[in-house]
Design a protein around this motif. Structure first.
Motif, short mmCIF file in Angstrom:
data_model
loop_
_atom_site.label_atom_id
_atom_site.label_comp_id
_atom_site.label_asym_id
_atom_site.label_seq_id
_atom_site.Cartn_x
_atom_site.Cartn_y
_atom_site.Cartn_z
N ILE A 95 39.83 38.62 23.40
CA ILE A 95 38.96 38.12 22.34
C ILE A 95 39.78 37.18 21.46
O ILE A 95 40.98 37.41 21.24
N ASP A 96 39.15 36.11 20.99
CA ASP A 96 39.80 35.15 20.10
C ASP A 96 39.28 35.28 18.68
O ASP A 96 39.76 34.60 17.77
N LYS A 97 38.29 36.14 18.49
CA LYS A 97 37.74 36.45 17.17
C LYS A 97 36.97 37.75 17.30
O LYS A 97 36.72 38.23 18.41
N GLY A 126 39.04 48.28 11.73
CA GLY A 126 40.43 48.69 11.65
C GLY A 126 41.44 47.56 11.71
O GLY A 126 42.64 47.81 11.76
N ALA A 127 40.98 46.31 11.66
CA ALA A 127 41.88 45.17 11.86
C ALA A 127 43.00 45.12 10.82
O ALA A 127 44.15 44.86 11.16
N LYS A 128 42.68 45.36 9.55
CA LYS A 128 43.71 45.26 8.51
C LYS A 128 44.80 46.29 8.71
O LYS A 128 45.99 45.99 8.58
N SER A 129 44.43 47.51 9.04
CA SER A 129 45.43 48.56 9.25
C SER A 129 46.24 48.31 10.51
O SER A 129 47.46 48.46 10.52
N LEU A 130 45.55 47.95 11.60
CA LEU A 130 46.24 47.77 12.88
C LEU A 130 47.17 46.57 12.84
O LEU A 130 48.27 46.61 13.43
N ASN A 131 46.78 45.50 12.16
CA ASN A 131 47.64 44.32 12.07
C ASN A 131 48.93 44.61 11.30
O ASN A 131 49.96 43.97 11.52
N MET A 132 48.86 45.59 10.39
CA MET A 132 50.05 45.99 9.65
C MET A 132 51.11 46.61 10.56
O MET A 132 52.30 46.56 10.27
N THR A 133 50.66 47.21 11.66
CA THR A 133 51.58 47.93 12.53
C THR A 133 51.87 47.20 13.83
O THR A 133 52.58 47.73 14.68
N ARG A 134 51.32 46.01 14.02
CA ARG A 134 51.58 45.28 15.25
C ARG A 134 53.03 44.84 15.32
O ARG A 134 53.69 44.62 14.32
N SER A 162 49.76 32.93 14.92
CA SER A 162 49.51 33.07 13.48
C SER A 162 48.61 34.26 13.18
O SER A 162 48.50 34.69 12.03
N THR A 163 47.94 34.78 14.18
CA THR A 163 47.07 35.95 14.02
C THR A 163 47.31 36.92 15.19
O THR A 163 48.20 36.71 16.00
N GLU A 164 46.51 37.97 15.23
CA GLU A 164 46.62 38.92 16.34
C GLU A 164 46.02 38.39 17.63
O GLU A 164 46.18 39.01 18.69
N PHE A 165 45.33 37.27 17.57
CA PHE A 165 44.65 36.71 18.75
C PHE A 165 45.60 35.83 19.56
O PHE A 165 46.51 35.22 19.01
N PRO A 166 45.36 35.71 20.87
CA PRO A 166 44.33 36.40 21.67
C PRO A 166 44.67 37.88 21.82
O PRO A 166 45.83 38.24 22.05
#
Length: 395
Positions: A43-45, A90-98, A107-111
Motif C-alpha cells: 500500500i502507498d497510502k 495504529g499508524a502513529k504508534s507503529l511508525n514510532m517503532t519502525r 520519507s514515510t512508512e510507504f511502500p
C-alpha cells in the motif's frame, strides 16, 4: 501495554545449532544475493481495499543486523490487524517503532507490505545466527512494526522464528503463528495460565470461532482446562470438534441469561469487547484470582486520535479506572497484546506435532487474489484463518 512493545528474547536463550556449510546452503545463499527485486502486495497510502497494489519490482530485503534471516515465503495469511493497518489504524504508534533503516530509505512508512504470518524456507542468515541455516523450513509471526509477509521474501529477526512443525504443510503452518502467539500472550502473560495451572480451571472464550478463539480453545484443552465457547449456532460443530466442553449460541438468547445456569469461571478471554466486558463482573469467581482479559483495547486508537503523549495519558486513565472497578469486585482486569516469540513457537510446535493443536483454515487464496482475501475477512464470521498461497505446493 508493555507487552505490545516487547521484543523477542535474546538469541542466547535459544538452543544452539551450528550452521552447516554445504553446497546446497551456498547455492541458496548465492541465489538469494543475486536478487534485487521481488513481487509483493503493498500500500502507498491508507484507505479501503482499493489501496492494495501488486508490485513486481519491490526492493529485495537485505540483512541489516547480524541476528536477522531472510525467508522465502511459501504461504502467509491475513489477520484482522492487516485490514486495520490498511485503513491506517495504529499508524502513529507503529511508525514510532519502525526500524530507522527502513524510514531512512523513505520519507514515510510507504511502500508498506502487510501480512504477519509466514511459513517458508530460510534463504540467508546473519553472522550471529546459529540456530538456523539456509534451507531450514520455518514459521514465524512478524510484528506489525516491520515489513509484512505478503511478498516473495521477508526479513525477520531470528528470535521471532522457529522450525516449522514437521506434521504441517506450509499452507497449514501459515495459519497459526499470529493467532497462537496472541492467544498465548493473553492466556499466559495476562491471565497467568499455563499447562501447570490450567487443570480444573474454567475458562470462558467470547468470540471463539475466529482465529484467536480457535487457537485459545486448543491451547487450553491441551493444558487440561474446561472451556466454554461463545459463538453463533453455525460454529457449534467446529467448537465441539476443537474440544470445547460447553458451547453457548449467542443467537438463541442473551449470553447473560444462558450463563446464569452455569458455574462461575476462573478466566474470561474476550475477543469482541464492548458490552461483553460486563460479563466479568457477574460470571467470574470473585476474590479467587479470577481474571478477565480483552484483546480489544483503545491503546492504538487513542494514539491515532490524540497523538502519542495525550493518547498514552488517556489510555492510562482508562486502564486504571477499569482495573480499579474490577478490583473492587474481586476481579483482575487485563489487556492482551500479540507478542512475537520464536521460543514460544518452539513450544507450540511440540503441541502441534503431538496432535494437540491443528490448523483451522477457512479459505486459501493465491497471491493474485489478496484483495479478495481482504474482502472476505472484512465480511466477518470467518471460521478459522484466511491463508495466502504464495508458492504452489505441487511445484
Amino acid at each position: 501495554m508493555n507487552v505490545l512493545w516487547r521484543r523477542a528474547v535474546p538469541l542466547l536463550c535459544r538452543r544452539p545449532r551450528l550452521r552447516a556449510d554445504t553446497a546446497t546452503d551456498r547455492g541458496l545463499h548465492s541465489s538469494c544475493r543475486r536478487r534485487t527485486v521481488m513481487p509483493a502486495w503493498i500500500i502507498d497510502k491508507y484507505g479501503g481495499n482499493d489501496v492494495l497494489r501488486f508490485s513486481d519490482n519491490l526492493l529485495f530485503p537485505i540483512l541489516n543486523y547480524p541476528n536477522e534471516v531472510i525467508i522465502k515465503v511459501h504461504a502467509a495469511s491475513v489477520n484482522p490487524i492487516d485490514v486495520n493497518m490498511r485503513n491506517g489504524y495504529g499508524a502513529k504508534s507503529l511508525n514510532m517503532t519502525r526500524d530507522p533503516l527502513h524510514l531512512k530509505t523513505s520519507s514515510t512508512e510507504f511502500p508498506l507490505i502487510l501480512g504477519r504470518d509466514v511459513s517458508g524456507t530460510v534463504m540467508e542468515c546473519g553472522l550471529s545466527v546459529k540456530y538456523f541455516r539456509p534451507g531450514d523450513q520455518v514459521w514465524a509471526a512478524v510484528p506489525p512494526w516491520k515489513q509484512g509477509t505478503l511478498a516473495e521474501f521477508v526479513l525477520a529477526n531470528a528470535n521471532e522464528v522457529s522450525l516449522k512443525p514437521k506434521s504441517l504443510s506450509h499452507t497449514e503452518a501459515a495459519s497459526l503463528p499470529y493467532v497462537l502467539l496472541t492467544a498465548w500472550a493473553a492466556l499466559v502473560h495476562s491471565c497467568g495460565l499455563s499447562k501447570e495451572k490450567c487443570p480444573g480451571k474454567r475458562v470462558l472464550i467470547i468470540g471463539s470461532s475466529g482465529g484467536v478463539g480457535t487457537a485459545a480453545i486448543q491451547l487450553l484443552k491441551a493444558w487440561g482446562a474446561h472451556v466454554t465457547a461463545v459463538c453463533s449456532g453455525n460454529a457449534f460443530a467446529l467448537m465441539k470438534n476443537l474440544g470445547a466442553d460447553d458451547v453457548i449460541d449467542y443467537t438463541v438468547a442473551r449470553v447473560q441469561e444462558q450463563l446464569k445456569t452455569r458455574d462461575l469461571f476462573d478466566a474470561i478471554l474476550d475477543n469482541i469487547g464492548g458490552s461483553s466486558e460486563e460479563l466479568a463482573l457477574h460470571y467470574l469467581k470473585p476474590w479467587s484470582g479470577a481474571t478477565y482479559v480483552t484483546l480489544v483495547t483503545p491503546f492504538l486508537y487513542n494514539n491515532d486520535q490524540l497523538g502519542i503523549a495525550d493518547g498514552m495519558m488517556r489510555t492510562g486513565v482508562t486502564l486504571a479506572s477499569k482495573v480499579m472497578k474490577h478490583y473492587y469486585k474481586g476481579i483482575h482486569y487485563r489487556w492482551g497484546f500479540f507478542a512475537p516469540s520464536g521460543p514460544t513457537l518452539d513450544e507450540i510446535g511440540e503441541l502441534v506435532d503431538a496432535g494437540k493443536i491443528r490448523p483451522v483454515i477457512d479459505e486459501v487464496f493465491p497471491l493474485s487474489d489478496v484483495p479478495k482475501a481482504f474482502q472476505k475477512l472484512e465480511a466477518g464470521h470467518a471460521r478459522g484463518k484466511t491463508v495466502i498461497q504464495i508458492v504452489d505446493p505441487k511445484k
